[in-house]
Design an enzyme around this catalytic site. Structure first.
Site, PDB file in Angstrom:
ATOM      1  CE1 TYR A 180      -2.023  -4.923   8.221  1.00  0.00           C
ATOM      2  CE2 TYR A 180      -2.822  -2.130   7.637  1.00  0.00           C
ATOM      3  CZ  TYR A 180      -2.523  -3.679   7.758  1.00  0.00           C
ATOM      4  OH  TYR A 180      -2.961  -4.835   5.770  1.00  0.00           O
ATOM      5  CG  ASN A 228      -7.848  -4.735   0.568  1.00  0.00           C
ATOM      6  OD1 ASN A 228      -7.308  -3.285   1.038  1.00  0.00           O
ATOM      7  ND2 ASN A 228      -7.536  -5.733   1.009  1.00  0.00           N
ATOM      8  CG  HIS A 276      -1.992  -1.092   0.833  1.00  0.00           C
ATOM      9  ND1 HIS A 276      -2.841  -0.471   0.455  1.00  0.00           N
ATOM     10  CD2 HIS A 276      -1.764  -2.875   1.342  1.00  0.00           C
ATOM     11  CE1 HIS A 276      -3.261  -2.083   0.883  1.00  0.00           C
ATOM     12  NE2 HIS A 276      -3.199  -3.023   1.076  1.00  0.00           N
TER      13      HIS A 276
END
Ligand code: NDP
Length: 485
Positions: A339, A129, A56
């Protein structure tokens, strides 16, 4: 007309006497190390980039708000969903997945759809997403999967053989591969696509009763996609096409919006539903669990500074608020670690203190120090817990909802291994023109695969999803569906 300009300063605030000529020993002599303004300027320039996101990397962001339009308090006690009409500021980042920071926007790839809600109970990140499912369902496979999407270590080129080798050996990817290769694999803009939380999450109400949920952001601009030839042309003529579209839509007051809906599953259904509801390669049929409206998200303000707001924005599916919890989805469980860990590496240990990431409410904890701690670092307040002073304390009523677990600790596969029904359902949902384009996209993507064995293995998966689907791909590749299917 003379403009009253401020004095240029060094980074330590001293006035700069000359910003055009470096200091040299004589006009033709070597540059002097004592020109500290020059040294500072060059050294800081070398450090302008933080590592790009490993996935990303290329993205665009915008500010806006979320407004509750339907009462869901019987399902969740989340404060930002507590009243119809309640508004919460949001920041969203859209992205492609596999390409680097400078890569083209109009490629065939899933799009990231990450929303940060700045709620009165702290931040809530919904990091999804534009697809309801994902390629794999266990985080242990993620680094391998992404290696196949990135560049080959020898050639530094994209490697279709690796892509299809991995997919053909990971049949759980078939559903997402079908979505990716369909028209929706190249959205017309970030505004013309849906968003999904993809994973199953849990909502808990004020009485402690829980439900499993799935999030759907439905675009109010309508779904629009790019034809393959148009996308290809744009990728070379205007690689920032989606970034530009989002920025100027907002700049011109054409604010994009999405309706947020949820599907709600009673906890006990998870034991009997025909698909594992924690398997992110599967959807819950909307015939079984219809969409329930929750609210509306509107994007109405561009970032002032891309690096500060978009590049430094850090999202994590573990950024939760009371009333919203995770599920045992093995992909989600891995993301809960990965993350924030990525952001600690990329932006720094104190990334959550940066203005774009910082909660709009008071943050009270015992974390101290770490690189770039730029606030008062807790000053002289108590720095451990429990303590006999006035330090912040836990609130029992905000504990995560408990749920029973059983079994033995092992590297356990999912119980359900039907990778074909839902991919086939999607194929059968397409009209014939959409099917033809889907098959063409697959055939063109698979042609460069170097080993026939890989192509045949993948054809078997398409065939198991739907005979016509497998047969058409095989025909397109000049191969036959293997006898053994
Ligand atoms: P439904 O007929 O109730 O729902 C079909 C869903 O598919 C709708 O959400 C629709 O969303 C979406 N859809 C329509 N055309 C396409 C397309 N070309 N590409 C991708 N999605 C499309 O059926 P089910 O819920 O039983 O699901 C059937 C299949 O639909 C699934 O196997 C799955 O592949 C796909 N799907 C299901 C979703 C779900 O959450 N259940 C979500 C998205 C896709 P819309 O019309 O708004 O685009």
């Amino acid at each position: 007309m003379s403009i009253n300009k401020k004095k240029l300063t060094t980074s330590w605030g001293a006035p700069v006497g000359d910003n055009q000529n470096s200091m040299t020993a004589g006009s033709r002599g070597p540059t002097l190390i004592q020109d500290v303004h020059l040294l500072e300027k060059l050294a800081h320039f070398n450090r302008e980039r933080v590592p790009e996101r490993v996935v990303h990397a290329k993205g665009a962001g915008a500010h806006g708000y979320f407004e509750v339009t339907n009462d869901v308090t019987k399902y969740t006690k989340a404060n930002f969903l507590s009243k119809v009409g309640k508004r919460t500021p949001v920041f969203i980042r859209f992205s492609t997945v596999a390409g680097e920071l400078g890569s083209a926007d109009t490629v065939r790839d899933p799009r990231g759809f990450a929303v940060k809600f700045y709620t009165e109970e702290g931040n809530y990140d919904l990091v999804g997403n534009n697809t309801p499912v994902f390629f794999i369902r266990d985080a242990i496979k993620f680094p391998d999967f992404i290696h196949t999407q990135k560049r080959d270590p020898k050639t530094h080129l994209k490697n279709p053989t690796a892509v299809w080798d991995f997919w053909s050996l990971s049949p759980e990817s078939l559903h997402q591969v079908t979505i990716l290769m369909s028209d929706r694999g190249i959205p017309a803009t970030f505004r013309h696509m849906h968003g999904f939380g993809s994973h199953t999450f849990k909502w808990t109400n004020a009485d402690g009763q829980g439900v499993w949920i799935k999030y759907h952001f439905k675009t109010e601009q309508g779904i629009k996609n790019l034809a393959v030839d148009v996308a290809g042309r744009l990728a070379s003529e205007n690689p920032d096409y989606h970034t530009e579209d989002l920025f100027y839509a907002i700049e011109n007051g054409d604010y994009p919006s999405w309706k947020l809906c949820v599907q709600i599953m009673p906890l006990e259904d998870a034991n009997t539903y025909r698909f594992d509801p924690f398997d992110v390669t599967k959807v819950w049929s909307q015939k079984d669990y219809p969409l329930i409206e929750v609210g509306r998200m509107v994007l109405n303000r561009n970032p002032e500074n891309y690096f500060v707001e978009v590049e430094q924005a850090t999202f994590s599916p573990g950024t939760l608020v009371p009333g919203i919890d995770v599920s045992p989805d093995k992909m989600l469980q891995g993301r809960l670690f990965a993350y924030h860990d990525a952001h600690r590496y990329r932006v720094g240990a104190n990334h959550q203190m940066l203005p774009i990431n910082r909660a709009k409410v008071e943050v009270n904890h015992y974390q101290r120090d770490g690189s770039m701690r730029f606030d008062d670092n807790g000053g002289g307040s108590v720095y451990y817990e429990p303590n006999s002073f006035s330090g912040p304390v836990e609130s029992y009523e905000d504990k995560q909802a408990a749920y029973p677990v059983s079994g033995i600790a092992e590297s356990a596969p999912y119980d359900h291994s039907d990778h074909y029904t839902q991919a086939g359902d999607l194929y059968r949902l397409l009209n014939d023109e959409e099917r033809v384009r889907l098959v063409n996209n697959i055939v063109n993507a698979m042609k460069p695969v170097e080993k026939e064995e890989i192509k045949l293995r993948q054809i078997q998966h398409f065939y198991k999803a739907d005979r016509e689907y497998g047969k058409r791909v095989a025909d397109g590749l000049g191969l036959s569906v293997p006898q053994e299917v």
